[in-house]
Motif scaffolding. Structure first.
Motif, mmCIF file in Angstrom:
data_model
loop_
_atom_site.group_PDB
_atom_site.id
_atom_site.type_symbol
_atom_site.label_atom_id
_atom_site.label_comp_id
_atom_site.label_asym_id
_atom_site.label_seq_id
_atom_site.Cartn_x
_atom_site.Cartn_y
_atom_site.Cartn_z
ATOM 1 N N ARG A 197 0.801 -1.224 0.000
ATOM 2 C CA ARG A 197 0.000 0.000 0.000
ATOM 3 C C ARG A 197 0.838 1.280 0.000
ATOM 4 O O ARG A 197 0.535 2.228 -0.686
ATOM 5 C CB ARG A 197 -0.980 0.013 1.191
ATOM 6 C CG ARG A 197 -1.997 -1.113 1.123
ATOM 7 C CD ARG A 197 -2.807 -1.057 -0.165
ATOM 8 N NE ARG A 197 -3.641 0.132 -0.239
ATOM 9 C CZ ARG A 197 -4.920 0.188 0.026
ATOM 10 N NH1 ARG A 197 -5.567 -0.910 0.378
ATOM 11 N NH2 ARG A 197 -5.597 1.311 -0.069
ATOM 12 N N ASP A 250 -12.246 7.404 -6.873
ATOM 13 C CA ASP A 250 -12.045 6.746 -5.577
ATOM 14 C C ASP A 250 -10.701 7.130 -4.961
ATOM 15 O O ASP A 250 -10.605 7.325 -3.748
ATOM 16 C CB ASP A 250 -12.114 5.222 -5.735
ATOM 17 C CG ASP A 250 -13.544 4.747 -5.965
ATOM 18 O OD1 ASP A 250 -14.473 5.567 -5.766
ATOM 19 O OD2 ASP A 250 -13.722 3.589 -6.357
ATOM 20 N N ARG A 264 -11.714 8.547 -1.551
ATOM 21 C CA ARG A 264 -11.555 7.630 -0.412
ATOM 22 C C ARG A 264 -10.337 6.731 -0.640
ATOM 23 O O ARG A 264 -10.451 5.520 -0.861
ATOM 24 C CB ARG A 264 -12.822 6.803 -0.176
ATOM 25 C CG ARG A 264 -13.540 6.396 -1.439
ATOM 26 C CD ARG A 264 -14.891 5.808 -1.172
ATOM 27 N NE ARG A 264 -15.277 4.989 -2.307
ATOM 28 C CZ ARG A 264 -15.149 3.669 -2.353
ATOM 29 N NH1 ARG A 264 -14.659 2.998 -1.347
ATOM 30 N NH2 ARG A 264 -15.532 3.021 -3.435
ATOM 31 N N SER A 268 -8.018 5.551 1.270
ATOM 32 C CA SER A 268 -7.658 4.447 2.164
ATOM 33 C C SER A 268 -8.454 3.183 1.843
ATOM 34 O O SER A 268 -8.013 2.070 2.128
ATOM 35 C CB SER A 268 -7.825 4.847 3.624
ATOM 36 O OG SER A 268 -9.149 5.257 3.809
ATOM 37 N N GLU A 269 -9.610 3.327 1.214
ATOM 38 C CA GLU A 269 -10.405 2.127 0.872
ATOM 39 C C GLU A 269 -10.142 1.674 -0.566
ATOM 40 O O GLU A 269 -10.774 0.742 -1.041
ATOM 41 C CB GLU A 269 -11.906 2.443 0.974
ATOM 42 C CG GLU A 269 -12.381 2.764 2.368
ATOM 43 C CD GLU A 269 -13.540 3.757 2.330
ATOM 44 O OE1 GLU A 269 -14.533 3.509 1.612
ATOM 45 O OE2 GLU A 269 -13.430 4.798 2.998
ATOM 46 N N THR A 270 -9.251 2.361 -1.261
ATOM 47 C CA THR A 270 -9.046 2.068 -2.687
ATOM 48 C C THR A 270 -7.688 1.399 -2.881
ATOM 49 O O THR A 270 -6.667 1.946 -2.461
ATOM 50 C CB THR A 270 -9.129 3.379 -3.501
ATOM 51 O OG1 THR A 270 -10.347 4.016 -3.162
ATOM 52 C CG2 THR A 270 -9.066 3.129 -4.986
ATOM 53 N N ILE A 271 -7.737 0.243 -3.505
ATOM 54 C CA ILE A 271 -6.489 -0.512 -3.649
ATOM 55 C C ILE A 271 -5.528 0.191 -4.626
ATOM 56 O O ILE A 271 -5.914 0.581 -5.723
ATOM 57 C CB ILE A 271 -6.811 -1.980 -4.056
ATOM 58 C CG1 ILE A 271 -5.568 -2.836 -3.911
ATOM 59 C CG2 ILE A 271 -7.389 -2.080 -5.436
ATOM 60 C CD1 ILE A 271 -5.895 -4.312 -3.762
#
Ligand code: GLU
Length: 258
Positions: A188, A242, A246, A248-251
């Motif tokens: 990440r 995304d 957002r 932190s929720e997106t790969i």
């Protein structure tokens, strides 16, 4: 304060074309939707788009052998016209203007050509025009070419003092192993100076010149210059939106700037 954020989005040939080399118009249209969204949310966007050579191949049946230089010149000349026309039509639906910038590595090598190129893109952005950039494959001399459009987009991001560079490819980011293997995970965050070369796959997917090794190299260099670099999957629906809304929720893989 209503400061514009400047973002360079690089889209690879594998995102824009289908297996047989045909332009993936649905995908292009989805990316254009998201770039329009970014524009409405106060982002200045520079689009670095590959795909000229890949889509030019589909345009003409050649009944004799062409060497690799001839193929690149012929197919990029034809494919670039098709690519930019399509972008023109898609962006026009949103009332957005685009302009084409075709460049070569030599343009980054002398102060005069560097400044000239920067001024050209600044005047476009100041006037609300989205630069759509590609290497001028028709006239680039093989030994003097960019390694690929990842390298080109990194140079553009630095030249234009962008806050963020997004490299869109057909994988979710840099994995801890082979992306196909179930044990592999997307890394990440990569911190400045962190060496992850052991994780980088050297084999590359078919359509473009780049690959993960080259993305990693570009991303590390550009992040060292203080720009946030993101590697993400351009085939995922709403990826740009995304990542902006957002993250932190997106790969994706992020190389944090210094
Ligand atoms: N400039 C090439 C094209 O538009 C792509 C280079 C790359 O694959 O990075 O076809």
């Amino acid at each position: 304060m209503n400061m514009k954020k400047r973002i360079v989005v690089k889209v690879g040939s594998n995102v824009l074309t289908m297996a047989e080399g045909k332009l993936n118009i649905t995908r292009m249209s989805a990316l254009v939707d998201q770039i329009a969204w970014l524009r409405w949310h106060n982002y200045e966007v520079i689009l670095v788009s590959s795909g000229a050579v890949a889509c030019g191949r589909k345009e003409l049946q050649v009944d004799h052998m062409l060497d690799s230089v001839e193929q690149r010149q012929l197919f990029s000349a034809m494919g670039q016209v098709k690519l930019i026309n399509l972008y023109y039509d898609l962006f026009r639906e949103y009332g957005l203007h685009i302009g084409q910038v075709l460049t070569t590595k030599e343009n980054f090598s002398t102060e005069r050509t560097f400044q000239n190129q920067r001024a050209c893109m600044e005047v476009m952005l100041e006037n609300g025009v989205i630069p759509v950039v590609n290497e001028n494959d028709t006239v680039s001399i093989e030994e003097l070419m960019f390694t690929d459009n990842d390298e080109l987009s990194g140079l553009i991001a630095q030249m234009m003092n962008a806050q963020t560079l997004v490299l869109l490819s057909n994988v979710d980011g840099i994995y801890t192993g082979n992306p196909a293997s179930p044990e592999s995970e997307v890394i990440r965050t990569i911190k400045p100076g962190e060496d992850l070369s052991r994780y980088i796959q050297t084999e590359k997917s078919s359509a473009g010149r780049g690959g993960m090794a080259s993305k990693y190299k570009t991303a590390s260099n550009v992040a060292a210059a203080g720009i946030k670099v993101i590697i993400a999957n351009g085939n995922r629906e709403n990826i740009l939106k995304d990542l902006a809304e957002r993250p932190s929720e997106t790969i994706h893989t992020e190389f944090s700037g210094n």
